[in-house]
Design a protein around this motif. Structure first.
Motif, PDB file in Angstrom:
ATOM      1  N   TYR A  59       0.842  -1.205   0.000  1.00  0.00           N
ATOM      2  CA  TYR A  59       0.000   0.000   0.000  1.00  0.00           C
ATOM      3  C   TYR A  59       0.876   1.253   0.000  1.00  0.00           C
ATOM      4  CZ  TYR A  59      -3.663   3.266   1.539  1.00  0.00           C
ATOM      5  OH  TYR A  59      -4.540   4.316   1.640  1.00  0.00           O
ATOM      6  N   ALA A  60       1.905   1.257   0.860  1.00  0.00           N
ATOM      7  CA  ALA A  60       2.827   2.397   0.903  1.00  0.00           C
ATOM      8  C   ALA A  60       3.521   2.564  -0.448  1.00  0.00           C
ATOM      9  CB  ALA A  60       3.858   2.208   2.017  1.00  0.00           C
ATOM     10  N   ALA A  61       3.910   1.429  -1.068  1.00  0.00           N
ATOM     11  CA  ALA A  61       4.604   1.494  -2.352  1.00  0.00           C
ATOM     12  C   ALA A  61       3.691   2.056  -3.441  1.00  0.00           C
ATOM     13  CB  ALA A  61       5.109   0.116  -2.746  1.00  0.00           C
ATOM     14  N   ALA A  62       2.412   1.644  -3.425  1.00  0.00           N
ATOM     15  CA  ALA A  62       1.459   2.129  -4.431  1.00  0.00           C
ATOM     16  C   ALA A  62       1.279   3.645  -4.298  1.00  0.00           C
ATOM     17  CB  ALA A  62       0.126   1.411  -4.281  1.00  0.00           C
ATOM     18  N   ASN A  63       1.146   4.122  -3.058  1.00  0.00           N
ATOM     19  CA  ASN A  63       1.001   5.562  -2.837  1.00  0.00           C
ATOM     20  C   ASN A  63       2.269   6.318  -3.225  1.00  0.00           C
ATOM     21  OD1 ASN A  63      -1.670   5.908  -1.897  1.00  0.00           O
ATOM     22  ND2 ASN A  63      -1.084   4.983   0.058  1.00  0.00           N
ATOM     23  N   TYR A  64       3.405   5.693  -2.952  1.00  0.00           N
ATOM     24  CA  TYR A  64       4.698   6.299  -3.294  1.00  0.00           C
ATOM     25  C   TYR A  64       4.793   6.520  -4.809  1.00  0.00           C
ATOM     26  CZ  TYR A  64       9.760   6.427  -4.190  1.00  0.00           C
ATOM     27  OH  TYR A  64      11.006   6.750  -4.630  1.00  0.00           O
ATOM     28  N   ARG A  65       4.397   5.494  -5.586  1.00  0.00           N
ATOM     29  CA  ARG A  65       4.469   5.608  -7.040  1.00  0.00           C
ATOM     30  C   ARG A  65       3.588   6.744  -7.565  1.00  0.00           C
ATOM     31  NH1 ARG A  65       4.956  -0.036  -7.003  1.00  0.00           N
ATOM     32  NH2 ARG A  65       2.698  -0.290  -6.987  1.00  0.00           N
ATOM     33  N   VAL A  66       2.346   6.805  -7.047  1.00  0.00           N
ATOM     34  CA  VAL A  66       1.434   7.859  -7.508  1.00  0.00           C
ATOM     35  C   VAL A  66       2.032   9.237  -7.217  1.00  0.00           C
ATOM     36  CG1 VAL A  66      -0.857   8.880  -7.250  1.00  0.00           C
ATOM     37  CG2 VAL A  66      -0.600   6.415  -7.188  1.00  0.00           C
ATOM     38  N   SER A  67       2.548   9.433  -5.985  1.00  0.00           N
ATOM     39  CA  SER A  67       3.037  10.768  -5.650  1.00  0.00           C
ATOM     40  C   SER A  67       4.321  11.088  -6.402  1.00  0.00           C
ATOM     41  CB  SER A  67       3.198  10.936  -4.137  1.00  0.00           C
ATOM     42  OG  SER A  67       4.377  10.336  -3.706  1.00  0.00           O
ATOM     43  N   LEU A  68       5.129  10.079  -6.693  1.00  0.00           N
ATOM     44  CA  LEU A  68       6.368  10.309  -7.444  1.00  0.00           C
ATOM     45  C   LEU A  68       6.055  10.783  -8.866  1.00  0.00           C
ATOM     46  CD1 LEU A  68       9.483  10.079  -7.378  1.00  0.00           C
ATOM     47  CD2 LEU A  68       9.233   7.790  -8.324  1.00  0.00           C
ATOM     48  N   ILE A  69       5.134  10.074  -9.538  1.00  0.00           N
ATOM     49  CA  ILE A  69       4.786  10.450 -10.918  1.00  0.00           C
ATOM     50  C   ILE A  69       4.148  11.838 -10.931  1.00  0.00           C
ATOM     51  CG2 ILE A  69       3.382   9.854 -12.934  1.00  0.00           C
ATOM     52  CD1 ILE A  69       3.675   6.905 -12.036  1.00  0.00           C
ATOM     53  N   SER A  70       3.237  12.069  -9.980  1.00  0.00           N
ATOM     54  CA  SER A  70       2.544  13.350  -9.945  1.00  0.00           C
ATOM     55  C   SER A  70       3.527  14.502  -9.687  1.00  0.00           C
ATOM     56  CB  SER A  70       1.443  13.282  -8.889  1.00  0.00           C
ATOM     57  OG  SER A  70       1.301  14.470  -8.215  1.00  0.00           O
ATOM     58  N   SER A  71       4.487  14.313  -8.760  1.00  0.00           N
ATOM     59  CA  SER A  71       5.402  15.426  -8.480  1.00  0.00           C
ATOM     60  C   SER A  71       6.406  15.616  -9.614  1.00  0.00           C
ATOM     61  CB  SER A  71       6.102  15.258  -7.127  1.00  0.00           C
ATOM     62  OG  SER A  71       7.065  14.244  -7.195  1.00  0.00           O
ATOM     63  N   CYS A  72       6.769  14.533 -10.327  1.00  0.00           N
ATOM     64  CA  CYS A  72       7.652  14.684 -11.490  1.00  0.00           C
ATOM     65  C   CYS A  72       6.973  15.522 -12.569  1.00  0.00           C
ATOM     66  CB  CYS A  72       8.017  13.320 -12.075  1.00  0.00           C
ATOM     67  SG  CYS A  72       9.290  12.476 -11.146  1.00  0.00           S
TER      68      CYS A  72
END
Ligand SMILES: [Zn+2]
Length: 409
Positions: free
Chosen positions: A54-67
């Motif tokens: 769950y943490a990894a899934a949220n991490y991916r979303v926020s990484l792509i969005s902030s990039c």
């Protein structure tokens, strides 16, 4: 002159992105670490795995969005997109106030459109996959439309007043603009739960029964009126349990999510309520309110001072100095200070959480508040080993382990 300001702005934007990305990465790595022995029994191995996923899934979303946001911001700064938008709006409207409103409105709309796909993905993919989402597409769209309408009416109204004050007063506008904001935030602090929350959720008094009897007894012992306590249909959007305190003085309100009542035992619910009453008794909201107004006073004073320099608008490539372009440059320049203010505010908020936990411990039941905290965190698949830097930057509540340690002191 304009080049060095733009250079500083670009550097701040890049630094902010680099730090944020690094801290998120540290936290992502930390989430996979073994949990501290004291709380190792909170998850069974399968749940521990799910929590990491769950943490990894949220991490991916926020990484792509902030990039994406970062790339767009760098492109906008490099190719003078802000100045181009200003020219475009200026060629269509005459009034300076209307030009500022349209410019800010367009930027707000674009930023909302960029974050929308991430909101949809996070709600209907990530949250749904882990069994948290209860929001239907209808609820999601209705929320979006209501939120947008409120922003346009209230945000647009306030902004128009600020722009008018700036046009009429220029040098001293910031004092009046700050007073306007302080007055409005007082109004929000006092009445948000009464006026705005019912637009999104149903609030009902607590039902008769064992829980109400236990709650009445505790509220009586603390002199808190039961009329200021509501149950909210949080289950309309998510299975996650929550509760909060809001308001000042007579407008105080405690809201318990129906999901909290459903998942916790009677004693645990009362312990959470005791924690919320702790926020009220120890005047946390009052102090945070005063602090945020002091911070906005300094912010407005600096804004008022710097807006008089055309170099700010020129830095973003604008040929005409204007409120909206200068203010945008100002907020970009101010971002390291905002980050520092955020760190201080989060630290104070976490301190208040310990204090409210202590209150629940002293006036009710240490076991009950501890087990409520455990249930709420495991139920939401909380990351039990967050990185300390990530906690400092993002957490308004201390991590579960620290809260439990505080309670067993
Ligand atoms: Zn709290």
């Amino acid at each position: 002159m304009d080049n060095w300001i733009l250079g500083v702005i670009t550097f701040f934007v890049a630094m902010d992105f680099a730090i944020d990305t690094y801290v998120n990465f540290l936290n992502h790595r930390s989430s996979k670490k073994p949990v501290a022995p004291e709380i190792a029994d909170l998850y069974d191995p399968a749940e521990q795995k799910r929590s990491v996923a769950y943490a990894a899934a949220n991490y991916r979303v926020s990484l792509i969005s902030s990039c994406i946001s970062f790339i767009l911001m760098i492109l906008a700064l490099t190719f003078n997109w802000f100045a181009n938008l200003d020219d475009f709006v200026r060629s269509r409207f005459d009034s300076e106030i209307v030009i500022s409103l349209v410019f800010i409105g367009v930027l707000a709309l674009i930023s909302n459109l960029i974050s929308l796909p991430f909101g949809i993905y996070s709600t209907f993919k990530v949250e749904a996959e882990f069994g948290f989402n209860k929001s239907t597409p209808i609820t999601f769209i209705t929320d979006l439309v209501k939120g947008l309408a409120l922003t346009v009416v209230i945000g647009g109204g306030l902004l128009t007043l600020v722009l008018w004050l700036y046009q009429e007063l220029t040098a001293t506008f910031w004092i009046w603009a700050w007073l306007l904001f302080a007055g409005f935030s007082l109004f929000i602090f006092m009445f948000a739960t009464k006026i705005f929350l019912p637009l999104f959720n149903k609030l009902t008094p607590i039902e008769d029964g064992e829980l109400k009897r236990e709650i009445s007894q505790y509220c009586d012992s603390q002199g808190y009126s039961l009329g200021k306590l509501f149950v909210m249909d949080g289950s309309k959007r998510s299975t996650k349990a929550n509760a909060f305190f809001s308001g000042l003085g007579q407008s105080k309100t405690i809201v318990l999510f129906d999901t909290l009542i459903e998942k916790l035992s009677t004693r645990e619910v009362v312990a959470v309520l005791a924690h919320e009453i702790g926020h009220y008794k120890r005047k946390h909201t009052l102090w945070m309110f005063l602090l945020s107004n002091m911070q906005s006073f300094i912010l407005f004073a600096l804004l008022g001072w710097l807006l008089s320099y055309p170099a700010l608008s020129e830095a973003l490539g604008a040929s005409v100095s204007s409120f909206h372009i200068s203010a945008l440059a100002f907020f970009l320049l101010f971002s390291p200070v905002s980050t520092l203010i955020g760190l201080v505010n989060n630290a104070l908020s976490r301190r208040n959480e310990y204090d409210a936990d202590d209150f629940a411990n002293e006036t009710y039941d240490r076991q009950a508040i501890a087990s409520a905290l455990k249930k709420i965190s495991t139920d939401s698949l909380a990351n039990l080993s967050p990185h300390p830097l990530y906690v400092a930057v993002n957490y308004t509540h201390p991590p579960t382990l620290e809260r439990l340690r505080n309670l067993s002191k």
